[in-house]
Every structure is written in C-alpha cells, then in structure tokens.
Scaffold this motif. Structure first.
Motif, PDB file in Angstrom:
ATOM      1  N   TYR A  29     -36.692 -13.314   3.796  1.00 55.24           N
ATOM      2  CA  TYR A  29     -37.344 -12.072   3.469  1.00 55.24           C
ATOM      3  C   TYR A  29     -36.685 -10.758   3.507  1.00 55.24           C
ATOM      4  CZ  TYR A  29     -41.294 -15.303   4.336  1.00 55.24           C
ATOM      5  OH  TYR A  29     -42.031 -16.353   4.559  1.00 55.24           O
ATOM      6  N   CYS A  30     -37.057  -9.985   2.673  1.00 54.29           N
ATOM      7  CA  CYS A  30     -36.285  -8.772   2.568  1.00 54.29           C
ATOM      8  C   CYS A  30     -36.395  -8.088   4.002  1.00 54.29           C
ATOM      9  CB  CYS A  30     -37.070  -7.642   1.581  1.00 54.29           C
ATOM     10  SG  CYS A  30     -36.607  -5.993   1.437  1.00 54.29           S
ATOM     11  N   HIS A  31     -35.187  -7.314   4.253  1.00 58.32           N
ATOM     12  CA  HIS A  31     -35.106  -6.560   5.484  1.00 58.32           C
ATOM     13  C   HIS A  31     -36.109  -5.263   5.645  1.00 58.32           C
ATOM     14  CE1 HIS A  31     -30.931  -7.777   7.287  1.00 58.32           C
ATOM     15  NE2 HIS A  31     -32.087  -8.702   7.231  1.00 58.32           N
ATOM     16  N   ARG A  32     -36.456  -4.766   4.414  1.00 59.45           N
ATOM     17  CA  ARG A  32     -37.363  -3.788   4.277  1.00 59.45           C
ATOM     18  C   ARG A  32     -38.884  -4.217   4.832  1.00 59.45           C
ATOM     19  NH1 ARG A  32     -38.537   0.823  -0.286  1.00 59.45           N
ATOM     20  NH2 ARG A  32     -40.071   1.811   0.694  1.00 59.45           N
ATOM     21  N   ALA A  33     -39.094  -5.281   4.381  1.00 59.50           N
ATOM     22  CA  ALA A  33     -40.597  -5.789   4.523  1.00 59.50           C
ATOM     23  C   ALA A  33     -40.670  -6.328   6.219  1.00 59.50           C
ATOM     24  CB  ALA A  33     -40.762  -6.995   3.810  1.00 59.50           C
ATOM     25  N   ILE A  34     -39.673  -6.868   6.803  1.00 60.14           N
ATOM     26  CA  ILE A  34     -39.381  -7.203   7.989  1.00 60.14           C
ATOM     27  C   ILE A  34     -39.282  -6.134   9.133  1.00 60.14           C
ATOM     28  CG2 ILE A  34     -37.967  -8.192   9.877  1.00 60.14           C
ATOM     29  CD1 ILE A  34     -39.087 -10.315   8.250  1.00 60.14           C
ATOM     30  N   LEU A  35     -38.698  -4.855   8.573  1.00 57.90           N
ATOM     31  CA  LEU A  35     -38.775  -3.747   9.558  1.00 57.90           C
ATOM     32  C   LEU A  35     -40.038  -3.187   9.409  1.00 57.90           C
ATOM     33  CD1 LEU A  35     -35.127  -2.072   8.539  1.00 57.90           C
ATOM     34  CD2 LEU A  35     -35.963  -3.493  10.464  1.00 57.90           C
ATOM     35  N   ASP A  36     -40.629  -2.987   8.501  1.00 57.64           N
ATOM     36  CA  ASP A  36     -42.020  -2.516   8.388  1.00 57.64           C
ATOM     37  C   ASP A  36     -42.888  -3.026   9.152  1.00 57.64           C
ATOM     38  OD1 ASP A  36     -41.749  -0.323   6.454  1.00 57.64           O
ATOM     39  OD2 ASP A  36     -42.003  -1.482   4.778  1.00 57.64           O
ATOM     40  N   ALA A  37     -43.158  -4.551   9.194  1.00 58.49           N
ATOM     41  CA  ALA A  37     -44.011  -5.169   9.987  1.00 58.49           C
ATOM     42  C   ALA A  37     -43.602  -4.959  11.504  1.00 58.49           C
ATOM     43  CB  ALA A  37     -43.709  -6.776   9.817  1.00 58.49           C
ATOM     44  N   ILE A  38     -42.460  -4.852  11.825  1.00 59.76           N
ATOM     45  CA  ILE A  38     -42.064  -4.490  13.280  1.00 59.76           C
ATOM     46  C   ILE A  38     -42.618  -3.032  13.609  1.00 59.76           C
ATOM     47  CG2 ILE A  38     -40.261  -4.327  14.998  1.00 59.76           C
ATOM     48  CD1 ILE A  38     -38.881  -6.203  13.774  1.00 59.76           C
ATOM     49  N   ARG A  39     -42.145  -2.044  12.505  1.00 59.04           N
ATOM     50  CA  ARG A  39     -42.622  -0.748  12.758  1.00 59.04           C
ATOM     51  C   ARG A  39     -44.524  -0.728  12.936  1.00 59.04           C
ATOM     52  NH1 ARG A  39     -39.126   3.406  10.675  1.00 59.04           N
ATOM     53  NH2 ARG A  39     -40.802   4.183   9.795  1.00 59.04           N
ATOM     54  N   LYS A  47     -51.316  -7.490  18.137  1.00 57.71           N
ATOM     55  CA  LYS A  47     -50.547  -8.805  18.716  1.00 57.71           C
ATOM     56  C   LYS A  47     -49.810  -9.297  17.499  1.00 57.71           C
ATOM     57  CE  LYS A  47     -54.503 -10.103  21.626  1.00 57.71           C
ATOM     58  NZ  LYS A  47     -55.614 -10.945  21.883  1.00 57.71           N
ATOM     59  N   TRP A  48     -48.571 -10.079  18.081  1.00 56.48           N
ATOM     60  CA  TRP A  48     -47.794 -10.813  17.045  1.00 56.48           C
ATOM     61  C   TRP A  48     -48.800 -11.565  16.264  1.00 56.48           C
ATOM     62  CZ3 TRP A  48     -43.243  -9.040  16.125  1.00 56.48           C
ATOM     63  CH2 TRP A  48     -42.478  -8.600  17.010  1.00 56.48           C
ATOM     64  N   ARG A  49     -49.532 -12.419  16.503  1.00 57.00           N
ATOM     65  CA  ARG A  49     -50.177 -13.288  15.555  1.00 57.00           C
ATOM     66  C   ARG A  49     -51.417 -12.534  14.658  1.00 57.00           C
ATOM     67  NH1 ARG A  49     -50.032 -18.656  17.107  1.00 57.00           N
ATOM     68  NH2 ARG A  49     -48.615 -19.039  18.939  1.00 57.00           N
ATOM     69  N   ALA A  50     -51.616 -11.198  14.889  1.00 63.20           N
ATOM     70  CA  ALA A  50     -52.611 -10.460  14.100  1.00 63.20           C
ATOM     71  C   ALA A  50     -51.730  -9.805  12.979  1.00 63.20           C
ATOM     72  CB  ALA A  50     -53.308  -9.449  15.286  1.00 63.20           C
ATOM     73  N   MET A  51     -50.682 -10.185  12.782  1.00 56.60           N
ATOM     74  CA  MET A  51     -49.715  -9.497  11.689  1.00 56.60           C
ATOM     75  C   MET A  51     -50.603  -9.608  10.301  1.00 56.60           C
ATOM     76  SD  MET A  51     -47.032  -7.705  11.352  1.00 56.60           S
ATOM     77  CE  MET A  51     -46.021  -8.499  12.847  1.00 56.60           C
ATOM     78  N   PRO A  52     -50.932  -8.568   9.462  1.00 58.11           N
ATOM     79  CA  PRO A  52     -51.651  -8.601   8.511  1.00 58.11           C
ATOM     80  C   PRO A  52     -50.843  -9.452   7.470  1.00 58.11           C
ATOM     81  CG  PRO A  52     -51.599  -6.156   9.312  1.00 58.11           C
ATOM     82  CD  PRO A  52     -50.604  -7.014  10.162  1.00 58.11           C
ATOM     83  N   VAL A  53     -51.565  -9.997   6.437  1.00 62.14           N
ATOM     84  CA  VAL A  53     -51.039 -10.941   5.343  1.00 62.14           C
ATOM     85  C   VAL A  53     -50.163 -10.158   4.459  1.00 62.14           C
ATOM     86  CG1 VAL A  53     -52.852 -12.486   5.490  1.00 62.14           C
ATOM     87  CG2 VAL A  53     -53.114 -10.633   4.210  1.00 62.14           C
ATOM     88  N   ASP A  54     -50.156  -8.844   4.400  1.00 63.55           N
ATOM     89  CA  ASP A  54     -49.247  -7.944   3.719  1.00 63.55           C
ATOM     90  C   ASP A  54     -47.716  -8.124   3.963  1.00 63.55           C
ATOM     91  OD1 ASP A  54     -52.076  -6.693   4.243  1.00 63.55           O
ATOM     92  OD2 ASP A  54     -51.389  -5.841   2.352  1.00 63.55           O
ATOM     93  N   PHE A  55     -47.506  -8.583   5.406  1.00 63.80           N
ATOM     94  CA  PHE A  55     -46.312  -8.568   5.880  1.00 63.80           C
ATOM     95  C   PHE A  55     -45.815 -10.223   5.856  1.00 63.80           C
ATOM     96  CE2 PHE A  55     -47.722  -4.812   8.010  1.00 63.80           C
ATOM     97  CZ  PHE A  55     -47.018  -3.727   7.272  1.00 63.80           C
ATOM     98  N   PRO A  56     -44.471 -10.050   6.140  1.00 56.64           N
ATOM     99  CA  PRO A  56     -43.933 -11.746   6.212  1.00 56.64           C
ATOM    100  C   PRO A  56     -44.819 -12.369   7.412  1.00 56.64           C
ATOM    101  CG  PRO A  56     -42.119 -10.425   5.953  1.00 56.64           C
ATOM    102  CD  PRO A  56     -43.391  -9.351   5.930  1.00 56.64           C
ATOM    103  N   PRO A  57     -44.803 -13.712   7.415  1.00 51.91           N
ATOM    104  CA  PRO A  57     -45.482 -14.446   8.764  1.00 51.91           C
ATOM    105  C   PRO A  57     -45.090 -13.760   9.970  1.00 51.91           C
ATOM    106  CG  PRO A  57     -44.847 -16.095   6.864  1.00 51.91           C
ATOM    107  CD  PRO A  57     -44.109 -14.765   6.517  1.00 51.91           C
TER     108      PRO A  57
END
Length: 263
Positions: A29-39, A47-57
C-alpha cells in the motif's frame, strides 16, 4: 494529510530496505495512505479494528506501525521533522537547552499490572510519561513507565538517552521533583547542567514558573489527540510511539501552516 504536508513529509521518510538492496518485498500500500490511517487513529482515538474502509486494512496498518516501532523508524522520522521545524525557525538542528517533566495519565483495562501503578501525588492509577523538550516545545525524548515510578529514577535513563542523541545539549531545566543526587549525576556522568526551578514559600495559587510552561504546553497537545487522552496501549513502547506520532501531526501542520496549497 494535505498535499502540502505530503510534499514536506515524503523526502523525510525512512527508505524501505528493499529499495536499498537489503531484501524484502515492496509495500502493498502507498505510504501516504498508511500514514493517513495511523494519523487518523491517533487523532480520533479509534480502535485498530475500527479503521474505516477508506484506509488500507487495519492489520496492514498495524503491521506498519509495529515495524516502525520495533526498528525505531518512527523516532527517526520524528527527529527529521523536528530538525526541519527548527531550521524553518532559524534555529540549529540540534538544541543546546531543554526542559524535563512528567505527566501521569489513567490507563485502560488492557494495561497490565506489570506496567501500571498508582501515583499518590496525582491520585492517578495508570502510567507516567516522562519527556524532555527543547525551548520551542518540540519533543527530544520520551519514556513511559508505571505511574508509581519516581521522576528522578526515570530521569536518569531518559536524560542519558537524550544526551547521547543530542551532543549540543548542555542545560536542562526541571522542577523541584528532580532535586537531590540527580543534579550531580547529570553534571558528572552526562556533562549536563540540571537547573531547578522551585516555587517560593510565599507563592499562592497558580504561578507560571520560568521555562516550565514550555513542557506543560507539550503535555496539552497529546491530550487533544484522543488516543492519548488515556493510555490504551498494552506495551510501553507502543505508548511512546503514539506520542511520537502525535508530535508528527503537530509538526507537519506547523510546517505547512503558512505555505500555500499546490495548484
């Protein structure tokens, strides 16, 4: 991240091992998408498992977070950003003075008894964040312990780490909780001057002490990122990494505050 933030962040990212011929596979996955998810997780406290579907798994995002935590990459990235912020303000990349303090926060039920305690002074059952900041209020080092750990005990370890990483550091301000043998230890073992600011006996109510407000301002920022309003991390290393990510949020916004958005 905005496009302006990504333009600042991208050159500062640690280079993956596979791009340096050290083996491994390219990121899926693109680093920008991963960083956006963590931010997003840090800023909104999900929660980690509540990550929206807009982001990587969520498990891929967590694997990235864990890898950066274990290899010290989040600190490396954070330190590069801090140097950039200092350069933008006309300061040397390495600070010569800092401020140390601690903050006790309540811990969630997932925090085990081996890394939590009761701070009798603040009446907090949880963990304690020990930090050293520069005179701009930017983070130089952090360590997370049980809340019943003494400030001077944790300061010996933290100040040694900070002194080893920042060779220009010569002066650190602290409050009355850091008096005693720690002052001599810093001078003889670390070549640091530990300057103590105390409240005088005739002070009444809230009084702003010199330099102390700088570190208190830093403590206010993580409390505004909801993941850090309470300690939800099973490991102290994860708690420290979350603080670095919170400061990364602050610094990327600060670096692009006055910059125009690219067309």
């Amino acid at each position: 991240m905005t496009d302006a933030e990504w333009a600042v962040v991208r050159p500062l990212l640690p280079v993956p091992g596979w791009m340096r011929g050290r083996g491994g596979q390219p990121e899926a996955y693109c680093h920008r998408a991963i960083l956006d998810a963590i931010r997003y997780l840090v800023d909104n406290g999900i929660k980690w498992r509540a990550m929206p579907v807009d982001f990587p798994p969520w498990d891929r995002v967590y694997a990235f977070f864990r890898r950066w935590r274990e290899h010290g990459l989040v600190k490396e990235f954070h330190d590069r950003l801090r140097a950039t912020v200092r350069a933008e303000l006309g300061r040397d990349a390495e600070p010569s003075a800092g401020v140390i303090d601690s903050q006790s926060v309540k811990a969630d039920a997932v925090v085990g008894s081996d890394s939590r305690g009761f701070d009798g002074g603040k009446l907090v059952n949880g963990r304690k964040r020990h930090v050293v900041v520069d005179t701009l209020g930017l983070l130089l080092g952090v360590t997370v312990t049980a809340a019943d750990t003494g400030d001077r005990t944790a300061a010996q370890v933290l100040l040694r780490q900070v002194a080893d990483a920042h060779h220009r550091l010569a002066l650190v301000w602290a409050d009355g909780g850091y008096t005693g043998s720690l002052v001599e230890y810093c001078f003889t073992a670390l070549a640091l001057v530990l300057a103590i600011f105390k409240r005088s006996d005739d002070m009444r109510g809230f009084v702003v002490l010199p330099k102390r407000w700088i570190v208190e301002r830093l403590f206010a920022h993580p409390m505004r990122t909801r993941r850090l309003a309470r300690d939800y991390e099973r490991r102290t290393t994860s708690a420290e990494a979350m603080i670095y990510w919170s400061m990364i949020l602050l610094m990327t916004r600060r670096l692009t505050r006055s910059r125009p958005q690219p067309v």
